[in-house]
Design an enzyme around this catalytic site. Structure first.
Site, PDB file in Angstrom:
ATOM      1  N   GLU A 124       0.815  -1.220   0.000  1.00 46.85           N
ATOM      2  CA  GLU A 124       0.000   0.000   0.000  1.00 46.85           C
ATOM      3  C   GLU A 124       0.851   1.274   0.000  1.00 46.85           C
ATOM      4  O   GLU A 124       0.412   2.326   0.454  1.00 46.85           O
ATOM      5  CB  GLU A 124      -0.996  -0.006   1.164  1.00 46.85           C
ATOM      6  CG  GLU A 124      -1.988  -1.151   1.083  1.00 46.85           C
ATOM      7  CD  GLU A 124      -3.114  -1.042   2.109  1.00 46.85           C
ATOM      8  OE1 GLU A 124      -3.130  -0.079   2.900  1.00 46.85           O
ATOM      9  OE2 GLU A 124      -3.996  -1.929   2.099  1.00 46.85           O
ATOM     10  N   GLU A 225      -5.632  -8.839   0.785  1.00 45.62           N
ATOM     11  CA  GLU A 225      -6.227  -8.419   2.068  1.00 45.62           C
ATOM     12  C   GLU A 225      -7.707  -8.124   1.879  1.00 45.62           C
ATOM     13  O   GLU A 225      -8.084  -7.392   0.950  1.00 45.62           O
ATOM     14  CB  GLU A 225      -5.574  -7.149   2.627  1.00 45.62           C
ATOM     15  CG  GLU A 225      -4.252  -7.325   3.317  1.00 45.62           C
ATOM     16  CD  GLU A 225      -3.779  -6.029   3.965  1.00 45.62           C
ATOM     17  OE1 GLU A 225      -4.611  -5.326   4.584  1.00 45.62           O
ATOM     18  OE2 GLU A 225      -2.582  -5.729   3.838  1.00 45.62           O
TER      19      GLU A 225
END
Length: 291
Positions: A124, A225
């Protein structure tokens, strides 16, 4: 003489049972909920618990390589449990990145590569704005080169990020550098109700797949995720509860496990708020994890 059906049926069966081809596991942090670093025994216990759950999970995603001696402790435990690892290499902070590469190469030198599912460079970073696409793409290529020098040329190397990062044209260099793309998607954080959760999950995953397909056709998108919290504050229409986490698991997890490499978030984080953990402090499931 063989009949047409005697040839066709085995071929059809080979394409109608894809679930065995996908990795399914959990994101496993290098720390215990108390904040203490996991020991080798803690990692061994993690893998034992995962195998005991419905679905008998034998893979995990790690966030780092050097932090808390993650690979030094997790790899021997994974090998003993015959578990596979999606390895994380932190890409921000040059000193941290160098330590991560060193830890990965040391683990390969000591234990070979059979425990590696793939390697994710960064997590991320694009979403947070911590680095540029050009720099991250260069790091991905560097890690691929380092692995190849150690005889692991076939190891896939990619990056994990949110769908919002993947659909941004300025990040296309990262997609081109990736062997696989990791998709992080949380309908909860987008304020979707649990009843809307599956549709939101599907929609955003498809956005990532479409963006990747336009830039680098044939590149697999993994679900790296997703999850739903059992406790914590509401976000828009999204509310946390054991019942809602159960509902999202039964819809999103059970579907994703059948159609993509999937790593759920997470096993335990009961000291956090919101808590996305599927296991309590006693390592027992908080809700039904069967599919």
């Amino acid at each position: 003489m063989l009949s047409f059906l005697s040839i066709l049926v085995p071929l059809l069966l080979s394409f109608t049972a894809p679930s065995a081809a996908y990795w399914k596991g959990f994101n496993l942090p290098g720390n215990l909920p108390s904040g203490a670093c996991k020991t080798r025994e803690d990692w061994a216990h993690d893998f034992s618990v995962l195998k005991s759950l419905p679905g008998q999970f034998t893979s995990a995603r790690l966030f780092a390589s050097s932090d808390c001696g993650t690979l030094a402790n997790a790899v021997p435990a994974a090998l003993a449990a015959n578990a596979g690892l999606l390895v994380g290499v932190w890409a921000t902070d040059n000193a941290h990145y160098e330590a991560e590469k060193a830890a990965l190469l040391q683990a390969i030198q000591q234990h070979g590569t059979q425990w590696i599912i793939a390697v994710s460079v960064g997590s991320e970073d694009l979403y947070r704005g911590d680095t540029s696409a050009a720099n991250l793409a260069s790091q991905i290529r560097e890690v691929k080169s380092l692995l190849c020098e150690r005889g692991a040329c076939g190891t896939e190397v990619g990056h994990v990020d949110t769908w919002t990062a993947w659909v941004d044209p300025k990040n296309e260099d990262v997609i081109r550098a990736c062997d696989f793309v990791g998709h992080d998607g949380y309908p909860y954080w987008e304020g979707a109700s649990v009843e809307q959760g599956l549709d939101a999950f599907r929609t955003n995953l498809e956005k990532t797949r479409n963006a990747v397909g336009r830039v680098k056709p044939g590149t697999w998108v993994w679900v790296t995720e997703t999850g739903w919290p059992v406790t914590g504050a509401s976000v828009g229409l999204a509310s946390s509860s054991v019942a809602n986490a159960q509902a999202y698991w039964k819809s999103a997890a059970c579907e994703s496990f059948r159609g993509a490499h999937t790593f759920w978030y997470t096993t335990q984080d009961y000291a956090s708020s919101p808590s996305f953990g599927v296991l309590g402090a006693d390592f027992k499931p908080l809700y039904d994890l069967s599919c």
